[in-house]
Design a protein around this motif. Structure first.
Motif, mmCIF file in Angstrom:
data_model
loop_
_atom_site.group_PDB
_atom_site.id
_atom_site.type_symbol
_atom_site.label_atom_id
_atom_site.label_comp_id
_atom_site.label_asym_id
_atom_site.label_seq_id
_atom_site.Cartn_x
_atom_site.Cartn_y
_atom_site.Cartn_z
ATOM 1 N N MET A 215 18.861 11.739 12.974
ATOM 2 C CA MET A 215 18.299 11.528 11.643
ATOM 3 C C MET A 215 17.081 10.616 11.764
ATOM 4 S SD MET A 215 21.871 11.042 9.470
ATOM 5 C CE MET A 215 21.134 11.295 7.855
ATOM 6 N N ALA A 216 16.143 10.774 10.853
ATOM 7 C CA ALA A 216 14.968 9.908 10.809
ATOM 8 C C ALA A 216 14.634 9.628 9.360
ATOM 9 C CB ALA A 216 13.780 10.544 11.520
ATOM 10 N N LEU A 217 14.240 8.384 9.095
ATOM 11 C CA LEU A 217 13.980 7.944 7.729
ATOM 12 C C LEU A 217 12.658 7.197 7.673
ATOM 13 C CD1 LEU A 217 15.189 7.545 4.805
ATOM 14 C CD2 LEU A 217 16.064 5.354 5.656
ATOM 15 N N SER A 218 11.862 7.506 6.663
ATOM 16 C CA SER A 218 10.635 6.758 6.378
ATOM 17 C C SER A 218 10.809 6.002 5.073
ATOM 18 C CB SER A 218 9.439 7.706 6.261
ATOM 19 O OG SER A 218 8.330 7.054 5.657
ATOM 20 N N THR A 219 10.432 4.726 5.070
ATOM 21 C CA THR A 219 10.316 3.986 3.816
ATOM 22 C C THR A 219 8.944 4.299 3.233
ATOM 23 O OG1 THR A 219 9.686 2.071 5.170
ATOM 24 C CG2 THR A 219 11.928 2.116 4.319
ATOM 25 N N CYS A 220 8.949 5.062 2.155
ATOM 26 C CA CYS A 220 7.702 5.618 1.621
ATOM 27 C C CYS A 220 6.711 4.521 1.268
ATOM 28 C CB CYS A 220 8.019 6.456 0.385
ATOM 29 S SG CYS A 220 6.570 7.258 -0.344
ATOM 30 N N PRO A 221 5.429 4.692 1.626
ATOM 31 C CA PRO A 221 4.415 3.695 1.273
ATOM 32 C C PRO A 221 4.171 3.597 -0.226
ATOM 33 C CG PRO A 221 3.359 5.659 2.132
ATOM 34 C CD PRO A 221 4.838 5.829 2.360
ATOM 35 N N GLY A 222 4.704 4.563 -0.983
ATOM 36 C CA GLY A 222 4.630 4.481 -2.443
ATOM 37 C C GLY A 222 5.708 3.606 -3.041
ATOM 38 N N GLY A 223 6.604 3.075 -2.203
ATOM 39 C CA GLY A 223 7.648 2.177 -2.682
ATOM 40 C C GLY A 223 8.602 2.854 -3.635
ATOM 41 N N ASP A 224 8.686 2.332 -4.862
ATOM 42 C CA ASP A 224 9.596 2.921 -5.850
ATOM 43 C C ASP A 224 8.910 3.976 -6.716
ATOM 44 O OD1 ASP A 224 8.014 1.519 -7.650
ATOM 45 O OD2 ASP A 224 9.564 0.062 -8.173
ATOM 46 N N LEU A 225 7.642 4.267 -6.414
ATOM 47 C CA LEU A 225 6.830 5.277 -7.096
ATOM 48 C C LEU A 225 6.534 4.922 -8.547
ATOM 49 C CD1 LEU A 225 8.174 8.635 -5.615
ATOM 50 C CD2 LEU A 225 6.310 7.185 -4.826
ATOM 51 N N SER A 226 6.571 3.640 -8.876
ATOM 52 C CA SER A 226 6.187 3.215 -10.223
ATOM 53 C C SER A 226 4.672 3.072 -10.364
ATOM 54 C CB SER A 226 6.863 1.876 -10.558
ATOM 55 O OG SER A 226 6.464 0.858 -9.652
ATOM 56 N N VAL A 227 3.945 3.201 -9.251
ATOM 57 C CA VAL A 227 2.482 3.106 -9.244
ATOM 58 C C VAL A 227 1.920 4.420 -8.721
ATOM 59 C CG1 VAL A 227 0.496 1.902 -8.249
ATOM 60 C CG2 VAL A 227 2.549 0.611 -8.876
ATOM 61 N N ASP A 228 0.897 4.958 -9.374
ATOM 62 C CA ASP A 228 0.297 6.224 -8.952
ATOM 63 C C ASP A 228 -0.335 6.086 -7.575
ATOM 64 O OD1 ASP A 228 1.012 7.476 -11.278
ATOM 65 O OD2 ASP A 228 -0.948 7.250 -12.242
ATOM 66 N N LEU A 229 -0.042 7.064 -6.710
ATOM 67 C CA LEU A 229 -0.657 7.092 -5.396
ATOM 68 C C LEU A 229 -2.025 7.766 -5.429
ATOM 69 C CD1 LEU A 229 2.406 8.047 -3.150
ATOM 70 C CD2 LEU A 229 1.174 5.879 -3.154
ATOM 71 N N GLY A 231 -5.082 9.985 -8.120
ATOM 72 C CA GLY A 231 -5.559 10.177 -9.480
ATOM 73 C C GLY A 231 -6.325 8.978 -9.999
ATOM 74 N N PRO A 232 -6.738 9.026 -11.267
ATOM 75 C CA PRO A 232 -7.631 7.988 -11.809
ATOM 76 C C PRO A 232 -6.983 6.616 -11.919
ATOM 77 C CG PRO A 232 -6.906 9.511 -13.533
ATOM 78 C CD PRO A 232 -6.487 10.107 -12.237
ATOM 79 N N ASP A 233 -5.644 6.555 -11.980
ATOM 80 C CA ASP A 233 -4.962 5.264 -12.120
ATOM 81 C C ASP A 233 -4.368 4.772 -10.804
ATOM 82 O OD1 ASP A 233 -5.465 5.231 -14.903
ATOM 83 O OD2 ASP A 233 -3.735 6.535 -15.248
ATOM 84 N N ALA A 234 -4.747 5.393 -9.704
ATOM 85 C CA ALA A 234 -4.158 5.049 -8.413
ATOM 86 C C ALA A 234 -4.561 3.652 -7.964
ATOM 87 C CB ALA A 234 -4.576 6.073 -7.360
ATOM 88 N N ARG A 235 -3.599 2.978 -7.325
ATOM 89 C CA ARG A 235 -3.874 1.695 -6.672
ATOM 90 C C ARG A 235 -2.829 1.507 -5.582
ATOM 91 N NH1 ARG A 235 -0.434 -2.315 -8.868
ATOM 92 N NH2 ARG A 235 0.606 -1.695 -10.803
ATOM 93 N N ASP A 236 -3.034 0.560 -4.718
ATOM 94 C CA ASP A 236 -2.103 0.321 -3.619
ATOM 95 C C ASP A 236 -0.786 -0.229 -4.180
ATOM 96 O OD1 ASP A 236 -0.738 -0.303 -1.339
ATOM 97 O OD2 ASP A 236 -2.331 -1.483 -0.426
#
Length: 283
Positions: A215-229, A231-236
């Motif tokens: 098995m392999a797992l990545s901790t997504c760089p988007g975190g909990d996805l409460s912030v747009d990755l 589009g116009p509102d994207a930020r780190d």
């Protein structure tokens, strides 16, 4: 008119008819198991590990909501890997307790069965979102470059690529994922959406290994996805990134009585190609 019936349906005693009592006992008997491995996957990283057949693997959110992108392979033959699209058809587009993750052709067998899910009661929210997503796939640096014109080396595809290198696998072995703790759906335009994960500190999802797994797992760089990755509102979204914890457990032997690893698909694989009649004649 009612909702159409599912195309792939279980017949009593058939391959899709899961022994729920067996998996319910496995998931409930938390005091009758031995912890054999535990570790934490830091933010924006990945890790691969082995889970022997007959063991349980639990993924937790120790500090709060965080999406994880999960891959799995047959430990002895990585050509057999999780098949996200067929699992969507045979089980659901968002999986939970008693759902199984199926492998690719020509193997076609359950690789793992979900035995516990602390978010099982989430259901469908007011936006049509559901948890533990098989609709989408991993974020990757190629799409990121296409959408933003910039390079970023810690998307889930890259995290998984680095994670499997010690096992002799490469980018070509990384495949479509199960997005654990991720909340997604299809909007009114039939387009994929992602929203903030509803996971809380200590939430978990647990898998029973039907065969020997890598098995392999990545901790997504988007975190909990409460912030747009994108589009116009994207930020780190660095501030909403959190680690994930992994545990591998060996259940008590008596809990596995009557269980055996599933055999690969029974189809002979001839695909209409047959030996010529003369090939079986004695010389």
């Amino acid at each position: 008119m009612g909702t159409p019936a599912a195309a792939y349906r279980a017949a009593p005693g058939g391959a899709l008819d899961v022994d729920r009592d067996f998996y319910r006992r496995l998931g409930a008997a938390t005091g009758e198991r031995e912890l054999v491995q535990s570790f934490t996957v830091p933010i924006r990283s990945g890790r691969a590990w082995e889970v022997p057949a007959g063991h349980l693997c639990r993924i937790r959110t120790p500090e709060g909501p965080q999406v994880g992108d999960l891959n799995m392979w047959n430990r002895h033959d990585p050509r057999e890997r999780m098949w996200a699209s067929r699992t969507r058809q045979l089980q659901a587009a968002h999986v939970s307790t008693f759902d199984r993750l199926w492998s690719t052709l020509p193997f076609l067998r359950p690789m793992a069965t979900i035995t516990a899910d602390s978010l099982a009661d989430y259901g469908v929210d007011d936006r049509g979102g559901r948890v533990h997503d098989l609709l989408g796939t991993r974020c990757d640096p190629y799409v990121n470059r296409m959408l933003t014109g910039e390079d970023f080396d810690f998307h889930c595809h890259s995290n998984l690529t680095r994670a499997v290198l010690p096992y002799g696998l490469t980018e070509f072995d990384v495949h479509d994922v199960l997005n654990v703790f991720q909340c997604t759906g299809l909007n009114d335009e039939d387009r994929y959406f992602m929203k903030a994960s509803p996971a809380r500190p200590g939430d978990h999802i647990e898998f029973f290994a039907e065969i020997d797994l890598l098995m392999a797992l990545s901790t997504c760089p988007g975190g909990d996805l409460s912030v747009d990755l994108w589009g116009p509102d994207a930020r780190d979204p660095l501030e909403v990134c959190r680690p994930l914890a992994v545990e591998v457990h060996r259940p008590a032997p008596e809990l596995l009585e009557g269980w055996a690893p599933p055999a690969r698909a029974a189809y002979a694989g001839l695909h209409g190609i047959h030996r010529p009649e003369w090939a079986d004649r004695s010389s």
